[in-house]
Design a protein around this motif. Sequence first.
Motif, PDB file in Angstrom:
ATOM      1  N   GLN A  49      40.956 -31.702  16.889  1.00 44.14           N
ATOM      2  CA  GLN A  49      42.383 -31.638  17.182  1.00 44.14           C
ATOM      3  C   GLN A  49      42.984 -33.341  16.894  1.00 44.14           C
ATOM      4  OE1 GLN A  49      43.592 -27.565  19.496  1.00 44.14           O
ATOM      5  NE2 GLN A  49      42.763 -29.360  20.833  1.00 44.14           N
ATOM      6  N   ALA A  50      42.082 -34.141  16.380  1.00 42.76           N
ATOM      7  CA  ALA A  50      42.522 -35.525  16.162  1.00 42.76           C
ATOM      8  C   ALA A  50      42.260 -36.120  14.795  1.00 42.76           C
ATOM      9  CB  ALA A  50      41.954 -36.301  17.470  1.00 42.76           C
ATOM     10  N   GLN A 130      44.129 -36.422  27.201  1.00 48.96           N
ATOM     11  CA  GLN A 130      44.289 -36.849  25.782  1.00 48.96           C
ATOM     12  C   GLN A 130      42.975 -36.662  25.200  1.00 48.96           C
ATOM     13  OE1 GLN A 130      44.759 -40.831  24.848  1.00 48.96           O
ATOM     14  NE2 GLN A 130      46.437 -40.374  23.078  1.00 48.96           N
ATOM     15  N   ILE A 133      41.872 -33.206  24.923  1.00 49.47           N
ATOM     16  CA  ILE A 133      42.452 -32.259  23.780  1.00 49.47           C
ATOM     17  C   ILE A 133      41.890 -32.704  22.425  1.00 49.47           C
ATOM     18  CG2 ILE A 133      44.710 -31.975  22.569  1.00 49.47           C
ATOM     19  CD1 ILE A 133      46.023 -32.151  25.432  1.00 49.47           C
ATOM     20  N   LYS A 134      41.798 -34.035  22.315  1.00 52.67           N
ATOM     21  CA  LYS A 134      41.309 -34.584  20.861  1.00 52.67           C
ATOM     22  C   LYS A 134      40.046 -33.883  20.801  1.00 52.67           C
ATOM     23  CE  LYS A 134      43.701 -39.115  20.435  1.00 52.67           C
ATOM     24  NZ  LYS A 134      43.462 -40.470  20.488  1.00 52.67           N
ATOM     25  N   PRO A 138      42.011 -26.591  23.783  1.00 55.16           N
ATOM     26  CA  PRO A 138      43.456 -25.907  23.388  1.00 55.16           C
ATOM     27  C   PRO A 138      44.502 -25.815  24.574  1.00 55.16           C
ATOM     28  CG  PRO A 138      41.746 -24.016  23.769  1.00 55.16           C
ATOM     29  CD  PRO A 138      41.049 -25.508  24.241  1.00 55.16           C
ATOM     30  N   ALA A 140      47.977 -24.970  23.824  1.00 58.16           N
ATOM     31  CA  ALA A 140      49.071 -24.362  23.373  1.00 58.16           C
ATOM     32  C   ALA A 140      49.756 -23.386  24.393  1.00 58.16           C
ATOM     33  CB  ALA A 140      48.733 -23.718  22.108  1.00 58.16           C
ATOM     34  N   THR A 159      50.200 -36.265  22.620  1.00 58.91           N
ATOM     35  CA  THR A 159      49.085 -35.516  22.333  1.00 58.91           C
ATOM     36  C   THR A 159      49.176 -34.093  22.622  1.00 58.91           C
ATOM     37  OG1 THR A 159      47.547 -37.406  22.054  1.00 58.91           O
ATOM     38  CG2 THR A 159      46.376 -35.226  21.948  1.00 58.91           C
ATOM     39  N   LYS A 162      51.918 -32.361  20.691  1.00 58.08           N
ATOM     40  CA  LYS A 162      51.601 -31.983  19.428  1.00 58.08           C
ATOM     41  C   LYS A 162      50.632 -30.891  19.311  1.00 58.08           C
ATOM     42  CE  LYS A 162      49.604 -34.775  15.744  1.00 58.08           C
ATOM     43  NZ  LYS A 162      48.373 -35.620  15.806  1.00 58.08           N
ATOM     44  N   ASN A 163      49.830 -30.714  20.208  1.00 55.56           N
ATOM     45  CA  ASN A 163      49.150 -29.360  20.060  1.00 55.56           C
ATOM     46  C   ASN A 163      49.504 -28.227  20.974  1.00 55.56           C
ATOM     47  OD1 ASN A 163      46.230 -30.024  18.940  1.00 55.56           O
ATOM     48  ND2 ASN A 163      46.937 -31.865  19.866  1.00 55.56           N
TER      49      ASN A 163
ATOM     50  N   THR B  17      33.837 -30.236  18.309  1.00 57.98           N
ATOM     51  CA  THR B  17      34.431 -29.813  19.824  1.00 57.98           C
ATOM     52  C   THR B  17      33.426 -30.468  20.745  1.00 57.98           C
ATOM     53  OG1 THR B  17      35.451 -27.682  19.081  1.00 57.98           O
ATOM     54  CG2 THR B  17      35.164 -27.673  21.690  1.00 57.98           C
TER      55      THR B  17
END
Lengths: 417, 78
Positions: A49-50, A130, A133-134, A138, A140, A159, A162-163, B17
């Motif tokens: 996610q980054a 942060q 998440i990167k 998840p 959302a 961050t 954005k997610n 991940t």
Amino acid sequence: MTQHVDLLIIGAGPAGMAAALAAAPSAISIAIIDDNPLPGGQIWRDGPQARLSASARQMRARLQRHGNIQLHSASKVVAFAGTKRLLLENAEEGWVLAYDKLIVCTGARELLLPFPGWSLPGVTGAGALQALIKGGLPVAGERIVIAGSGPLLLAAAATAKKNGAEVVRIAEQASLGDVARFGAGLWRWPNKMIQALDLASGVYRTSAHVLAASGVDRLEAVRVQLGDRVHEIACDRLACGFGLVPNVEIATALGCRIEHRAIFVDQWQASSVADHYAAGECSGFGGSELALVEGRIAGLAALGQRAQARKLWPERKHWQNFADRLNRAFALNPALKKLAKPDTLVCRCEDVPYAELANHSSWTAAKLNTRCGMGACQGRICATAGQTLLGWEPPQLRPPFSPARIATLACLDEDVA
Amino acid sequence: MPELSIDGQPFRFAQGTTVAAALMSSGDRCSRTSVSGQRRAPLCGMGICQECRVNIDGLRRLACQTICREGMQVQTRS
Ligand SMILES: Cc1cc2nc3c(=O)[nH]c(=O)nc-3n(C[C@H](O)[C@H](O)[C@H](O)COP(=O)(O)OP(=O)(O)OC[C@H]3O[C@@H](n4cnc5c(N)ncnc54)[C@H](O)[C@@H]3O)c2cc1C
Ligand code: FES
């Protein structure tokens, strides 16, 4: 197994990468060791996610191109193995690395302070959220409260948003006046901070701080002091960090002088110990631009290229001024020292509550009587909190600096034999 | 999608991940049990607090500094 390099760098964040690249053209042998799986430090993390910035990708690519730089990722410092020799470990093996010059670029960590409920799952640091998440966490649809102090709260909020998370409140402990004065200098901060401020404005509150987190098995709500009122906010996550603390443990153990909680350096980025340099946030908080220029100065100075290093002083001064401004704006409100209640755990490794610590007069006395700081984090969380809450000097870390395998420690005997 | 196992339960992950992110999105979303029996989750995300220490394929590792790999066996209760 023992290796030798001319220059060893601990930490592959902006400072360590810049130091290696500045020194590389001289063709000396260079090793960088870093405990993360990929180089980039705290700021440059990629993951599902980054995406890394172009400049960060370029630096990584340049590191690879230099045949005289060996990068040991996912490796950590375990102990000293004599003068200018370190015992290192990665997932597969332990080994001893001997060096002529060392640059410490160990960066900084978040200041995490205890408050009721901070050990509940769902509570993390702010920069921590942060990073997570990167790394693929998840978020959302989640409701997230971000609290603590400093620009990192805004970076974390950006961050999370954005997610797909809903950031329901950002509680900054500093006052509006202080933040506004800092904001006046924000044109010097990277663009994304300005965007972050934009996006956060609706939920951003100053003179605001967390009081407690609550929930049964995990976080369900956060109580926040907003000026003179108390709000209860239902949420899925609380991300709370009170600024940054330099990682000085290894430098301290090497005998380097520490001042204002950071490694003391002169204008050449040299520490108080000969042939040992420091650059980046471990020598004082200042953001990635300051870390980069300090790294370059340290790399050049370690080679004796003083004329070239000196040319970078004005650039360092520019970013240092900005850092000084930042540190003044986000100085901690003393009320934060009163957040922990008698039963709030301070040491999360040994589960020692505040009441048991506060009975003692120093860190050493508390440690001997309660086991606080004797767990896996070796006091990196609780002794740092104790320093802030009780004014106790943190202990000097003893090797092993991080939990190590027996087979690695056995390298020490082999090395001597 | 590649898969690993967390306390015996399969978990599918996107490439890159971290194990910490995987733990926080599956099962009870925790990484360890504290000395007084509380379940804990990753706190610092950067290798400092040790709350994310887990057993991966028999070795003690920090979940926040480990990238998921196909077939990994992750234990949070050992
Ligand atoms: C969680 C977090 C998030 C941040 N996010 C941002 C952001 O979004 N934007 C921004 O401008 N700034 C951010 N910062 C500030 C950031 O620290 C600096 O901008 C910049 O990364 C500092 O660079 P550095 O090289 O000094 O240190 P770092 O980037 O911290 O790099 C130090 C490296 O050394 C490694 N290390 C430390 N000790 C050892 C050891 N004993 N053995 C092996 N390796 C070790 C660390 O794991 C790390 O990889 C963040 C800071 C933190 C703590
Ligand atoms: S979350 Fe703190 S060490 Fe991994």
